[in-house]
Design a protein around this motif. Structure first.
Motif, mmCIF file in Angstrom:
data_model
loop_
_atom_site.group_PDB
_atom_site.id
_atom_site.type_symbol
_atom_site.label_atom_id
_atom_site.label_comp_id
_atom_site.label_asym_id
_atom_site.label_seq_id
_atom_site.Cartn_x
_atom_site.Cartn_y
_atom_site.Cartn_z
ATOM 1 N N LYS C 299 -22.187 -48.263 40.546
ATOM 2 C CA LYS C 299 -23.226 -49.113 40.965
ATOM 3 C C LYS C 299 -24.681 -48.700 40.574
ATOM 4 O O LYS C 299 -25.193 -49.290 39.808
ATOM 5 C CB LYS C 299 -23.095 -49.200 42.457
ATOM 6 C CG LYS C 299 -23.648 -50.537 43.065
ATOM 7 C CD LYS C 299 -23.660 -50.348 44.596
ATOM 8 C CE LYS C 299 -24.352 -51.754 45.229
ATOM 9 N NZ LYS C 299 -24.043 -51.627 46.676
ATOM 10 N N SER C 300 -24.845 -47.343 40.770
ATOM 11 C CA SER C 300 -25.999 -46.824 40.401
ATOM 12 C C SER C 300 -26.327 -46.710 38.740
ATOM 13 O O SER C 300 -27.558 -46.726 38.347
ATOM 14 C CB SER C 300 -26.550 -45.343 41.068
ATOM 15 O OG SER C 300 -25.322 -44.500 40.513
ATOM 16 N N GLY C 301 -25.191 -46.806 37.958
ATOM 17 C CA GLY C 301 -25.206 -46.756 36.518
ATOM 18 C C GLY C 301 -25.362 -48.158 36.036
ATOM 19 O O GLY C 301 -25.634 -48.301 34.742
ATOM 20 N N GLY C 302 -25.391 -49.205 36.777
ATOM 21 C CA GLY C 302 -25.596 -50.435 36.355
ATOM 22 C C GLY C 302 -24.254 -51.292 35.953
ATOM 23 O O GLY C 302 -24.377 -52.324 35.361
ATOM 24 N N GLY C 303 -23.163 -51.089 36.396
ATOM 25 C CA GLY C 303 -21.727 -51.674 36.190
ATOM 26 C C GLY C 303 -21.482 -52.199 37.496
ATOM 27 O O GLY C 303 -21.935 -52.187 38.515
ATOM 28 N N THR C 304 -20.513 -53.126 37.034
ATOM 29 C CA THR C 304 -20.060 -53.823 38.377
ATOM 30 C C THR C 304 -18.443 -53.633 38.396
ATOM 31 O O THR C 304 -17.683 -53.470 37.490
ATOM 32 C CB THR C 304 -20.052 -55.585 38.179
ATOM 33 O OG1 THR C 304 -20.504 -55.836 37.030
ATOM 34 C CG2 THR C 304 -20.665 -56.197 39.150
#
Lengths: 303, 375, 324
Positions: C299-304
């Protein structure tokens, strides 16, 4: 919207009376990893060979990278990479000599390009190894390097992993994914059912016909109708016969130490178990299984 | 020069050099063949084993035997005591000829009507006919000697001379050494066999290993592939030519009466035919064994119909006609003329044209069949 | 237990290359043993040693109690062998082919016919007995190969990659035959020359080599081969158990980013892409933490993340974990 990289329309090839490829049509889009799954003799290699102009089709058309695969063969070949089943290597040359030979044939003469291709397939440091001394996995990488030396945008891989151990196979698939990330389109054939799972889309070939082509998940969802059960019963053979005669059991097969049954109409684990126990078998466990591409293949083959 | 062609040639050379055994065979086999054929395939008759039944045991008989010994056509291996023994020796092959000197030989010499019987094994007609004429010659010469001696003894003041003498002079090969005839033939045969076999197997090997498929999908052109593959082997064949010429010259004493450049240039014409046949065979064969067989099938009749072993003039008409499509036939005329006669191009221009036409034809036919496709 | 195949410390070198480097094998009656590995791992050489086609450099092996070095002929009489490229004569009929194999193995004219018919019936080729072998489908040829290996009614069956490149439908049929073979005791008395004192109705042992991991799961016991050695051995269940709880399946977008994030986790040993999803192999006992930690990192890395769950390991996971 960009045009598909490969467009195949009703492609057919006969050898005498034998139809090796039978009215096959499909498309491959930019950057996709598309698999072609089928046993030996199902027409996979013949299809690839036609797309590269190595064989003339009996019927049908193919457009590869925007060129007619049969009339503009040289344009296709200059832009596509091909790794043939046999790993076309010269055993008496070193790794470097093999790659720089094929490079030279493609007009790639800079040493830097050869070196970077070697690095790409992870063979740096093995330049002077004699090819015949390489393991199957390394031969496979060198063959891939040869297909990549002219930096093609489209890669045809014909059974690239046969005879290679699972670890090398996985490493090879990592390489394929790296290529796909950099925008290379990959068309790969395999007879390993489990390997086809790696592909974004899979075409299922049997007897020269393309039975279906879709993502592995869609294939499993749409083609394997019913629920899958792994049945641990003894004796196995009696279980196999009993389940085969049971209503609403679509298919049953041996899967090592257990039986694999595909059932319909809500035939549940408990009902399976009680049915077998009623026939005098001992049932240790019935648990839900996942559909596999083999289930897809077998289901398609039956129709 | 173009990079694709260079790549192929370089690769081919690396492969050749990396396989010293094959390279050795290519370079040593011609020498072995040369020595083998130079010494064995000779129709010169020497040292025919002779069995003698000398019933006379007189100085006159010994003089006759000395005359036979002096000429090295015969070797008196057996002195026997009956006619039957001669028969046994010839039947068993231990002796090839027999001579029976009658008991009254000395007396008859004195009377001037002596006869000896000469028996010859005719199963090998070539050597038998040579032996026959040799025996006759030796006998005649000996008879003349005896006559002359008699006349000298009788004190007559003149020399005996035959009324007509045919003075023969043999050109080009005055001693009639077979090697002079054979070695140019060997050069032709080796050149032809090596180029056709190597070309065929080198190309079929790529097909066997599956590398041809990979090559076809590269931008390489058919002619580049063909030229690149055969150039190294053509060079090796030239090397063989020089090697055989050198040994022929310095060991067997074959004269080289034409400029080397002309010899090599016209040998190049034969190479064209050899390469063409090899290339053609490679378009038919799928395995190296098949290629070898195909080449051998054409090679054997070509050698027999080339005039290498047997003179074409002696063959039936139909075979003589067939021999016109055998390139080696023309080359043998060319190379023998160049080495032994030292003639100019003009004298052999028909053969040169025929050889060139054949080379162009077979190369063209092979190139038409050689496609960048698998079917 | 009385093993039908018993081998200790088998060694065989070709030139300087150790093809088989100290293998111990024991296969019980009724057991299907799978030798699994890549080309060049030594599978074929092992079988050729057991069948007596190659001579052992070192070690000992016996088949049905016969030493393969000193009692080679007796051992061979008990062995059926299907080589990788088994050859059948395409211009002979099915029955003629089987007859040939029966006769070269020493069956007399009285014996061979009933034996051939029985075996053709077993593999399901009885109705095709007069068909030229060249006109058989791939699957039927396979079965004919099996029939020719079985015609002498061996107690030990060695099958070298019988299913490589074969249609899954055919493979399934083939396996059913093999399982039927080991689960039913021999019905008829053993060969006249098989007077080794064994009981009637003994069960058959099978060694099968395969490059397919999914096929290995069908064997009773599996030996993983690499570099001429067996690097692990056990029932498929035992082998899988070594990785239970250590395989996670992850789905989400974009796959590449997820891959790098997952590979960055300190408890993830290996990440493998499978089309639209990833499989992660974890360090022993770390599943709980990873299941908690990874979704946050994604989540914090920008993925779903759409799905992250434990899946049962397959034999391929085990092989890779062992060889890395």
């Amino acid at each position: 919207m960009t045009l598909p990289i490969v467009m195949v329309d009703n492609l057919t090839r006969r050898f005498g009376d034998f139809v090796a490829v039978d009215h096959v049509s499909f498309e491959i889009n930019q950057g996709e990893v598309v698999g072609y799954l089928g046993p030996n003799g199902s027409g996979k290699t013949t299809t690839i060979r036609m797309l590269l102009g190595l064989l003339q089709p009996s019927e049908g058309q193919a457009l590869v990278l925007g060129y007619d695969a049969f009339r503009e063969t040289e344009q296709v070949r200059a832009r596509a990479g091909y790794m043939s089943q046999k790993f076309a290597l010269y055993d008496d040359l070193t790794v470097w000599e093999n790659l720089s030979f094929y490079g030279g044939v493609y007009g790639v003469r800079e040493r830097g390009r050869i070196a970077s291709t070697l690095a790409q397939v992870g063979l740096t440091g093995h330049e002077d190894d004699l090819t015949k001394a390489l393991s199957a996995g390394w031969r496979q990488r060198l063959a891939l390097g040869i297909a990549l030396v002219h930096q093609p945008r489209l890669l045809f891989l014909d059974e690239p992993t046969s005879g290679v151990d699972p670890t090398a196979r996985r490493a090879f698939w990592d390489l394929i994914y790296e290529l796909a990330e950099s925008g290379v389109t990959v068309f790969v054939t395999t007879h390993y059912m489990d390997e086809a799972e790696y592909c974004e889309r899979v075409g299922v070939m049997r007897g020269g016909r393309l039975l279906a082509m879709d993502t592995p998940a869609n294939l499993k969802r749409q083609i394997v109708k019913g629920e899958i059960w792994e049945v641990y019963a003894q004796p196995l053979e009696a279980g196999l016969e009993a389940l085969a005669r049971t209503e609403n059991v679509q298919r049953v097969s041996l899967a090592g130490d257990n039986l694999r049954a595909i059932t319909q109409n809500g035939l549940t684990a408990n009902r399976l178990k009680s049915r077998l126990e009623a026939l005098g078998l001992s049932v240790a466990e019935v648990r839900r299984g996942e559909p596999t591409l083999e289930d897809v293949f077998v289901t398609l083959a039956k129709d | 020069m173009n990079s694709r062609l260079i790549s192929i040639i370089r690769k081919e050379f690396i492969q050749i050099l990396r396989d010293p055994r094959t390279l050795g065979i290519i370079l040593v086999i011609p020498i072995v063949q040369l020595f083998l054929l130079g010494y064995s395939a000779t129709s010169d008759v020497r040292n025919i084993p002779l069995a003698v039944f000398d019933q006379s045991q007189s100085p006159e008989a010994r003089a006759l035997l000395d005359a036979f010994r002096a000429a090295d056509y015969f070797r008196i291996d057996y002195a026997v005591n009956s006619q039957e023994e001669i028969a046994v020796l010839i039947e068993s092959g231990k002796a090839r000829a027999g001579m029976i000197i009658p008991p009254d030989y000395a007396n008859r010499i004195a009377r001037g009507d002596a006869q000896v019987a000469f028996i010859l094994d005719g199963s090998d007609p070539t050597s038998a006919s040579t032996a026959l004429s040799a025996a006759q010659l030796i006998g005649q010469a000996h008879a003349t000697d005896i006559l002359q001696e008699k006349i000298a003894r009788s004190g007559m003041p003149f020399e005996l001379k035959p009324p007509v003498e045919v003075r023969t002079r043999v050109w080009y090969n005055p001693d009639l050494v077979s090697a002079y005839f054979m070695i140019p033939g060997v050069i032709g045969m080796i050149l032809f066999a090596i180029t056709s076999i190597l070309t065929a197997t080198a190309i079929v090997r790529e097909r066997e290993r599956g590398t041809i498929e990979q090559l076809i999908v590269t931008p390489i052109r058919s002619w580049e592939l063909v030229i690149g593959k055969i150039t190294p082997y053509a060079l090796l064949a030239f090397l063989d030519t020089l090697e055989v010429l050198a040994i022929g010259h310095w060991w067997f004493g074959i004269p080289i009466r034409s400029p080397l450049s002309l010899i090599l240039a016209l040998s190049g014409l034969l190479l064209l035919s050899g390469l063409g046949i090899g290339l053609f065979a490679s378009t038919i064969a799928n395995t190296q064994q098949e290629a070898m067989l195909t080449v051998w099938m054409t090679l054997l009749p070509a050698i027999f119909l080339s005039g290498f072993f047997f003179p074409l003039e002696a063959m039936p008409k139909i075979l003589q006609v067939v021999s016109y499509i055998v390139p080696l036939r023309y080359y043998l005329v060319i190379i023998r003329s160049l080495l032994l006669k030292g003639v100019g191009v003009a004298a052999i221009q028909n053969e040169i044209i025929a050889l060139a036409l054949f080379g162009i034809f077979i190369m063209g036919a092979a190139a038409l069949r050689f496609r960048k496709r698998l079917d | 237990m009385q093993y039908l195949i018993h081998a200790t410390n088998l060694k065989k070198s070709f030139g300087g290359n150790r093809a088989v480097d100290g293998i111990d094998l024991s296969v019980a009656p009724g057991e299907i043993y799978g030798l699994v590995g890549a080309d060049g791992a030594g599978k074929t050489t092992t079988l050729r040693l057991l069948v007596g086609a190659l001579r052992l450099d070192e070690g000992q092996a016996s088949v049905c109690g016969y030493d393969i070095l000193r009692q080679t002929e007796q051992a061979r009489a008990q062995t059926g062998y299907l080589s990788q490229r088994f050859s059948l004569y395409e211009d002979l009929t099915v029955l003629e082919n089987i007859r040939f194999f029966a006769e070269v193995r020493g069956l007399t004219s009285k014996e061979w016919l009933p034996r051939c018919l029985e075996i053709l019936d077993f593999v399901g080729l009885a109705e095709f007995r007069d068909r030229p072998a060249g006109q058989l489908s791939g699957g039927m040829k396979q079965k004919m190969g099996l029939a020719s290996a079985l015609v002498t009614r061996p107690r030990v069956l060695l099958l070298d990659e019988p299913t490589t490149g074969v249609d899954p439908v055919t493979r399934q049929d083939f396996w059913q035959l093999v399982i039927k073979l080991v689960s039913t005791p021999l019905r008829l008395p053993p060969n006249s020359e098989n007077l080794g004192g064994e009981k009637e109705g003994g069960q058959v042992s099978v060694i099968i080599t395969t490059p397919y991991m999914d096929e290995a799961a069908r064997c009773h016991r599996v030996g993983f081969m690499k570099g001429g050695r067996i690097i692990a051995e056990g029932t498929p269940g035992e082998l899988r158990a070594t990785l239970t709880g250590r395989i996670l399946e992850l789905r989400g977008q974009p796959l590449n980013l997820l891959r790098h994030l997952a590979a960055g986790d300190e408890d993830v040993e290996d990440v493998q892409a499978f089309g639209d999803r990833l499989h992660l192999r974890l360090r022993q006992g770390s599943a709980g933490q990873v299941l908690k930690r990874l979704p946050q990192r994604i989540k914090s890395g920008g993925g779903t993340l759409s799905d992250l769950r434990q899946v049962p390991p397959v034999l391929e996971d085990v092989f890779i974990a062992l060889t890395e």
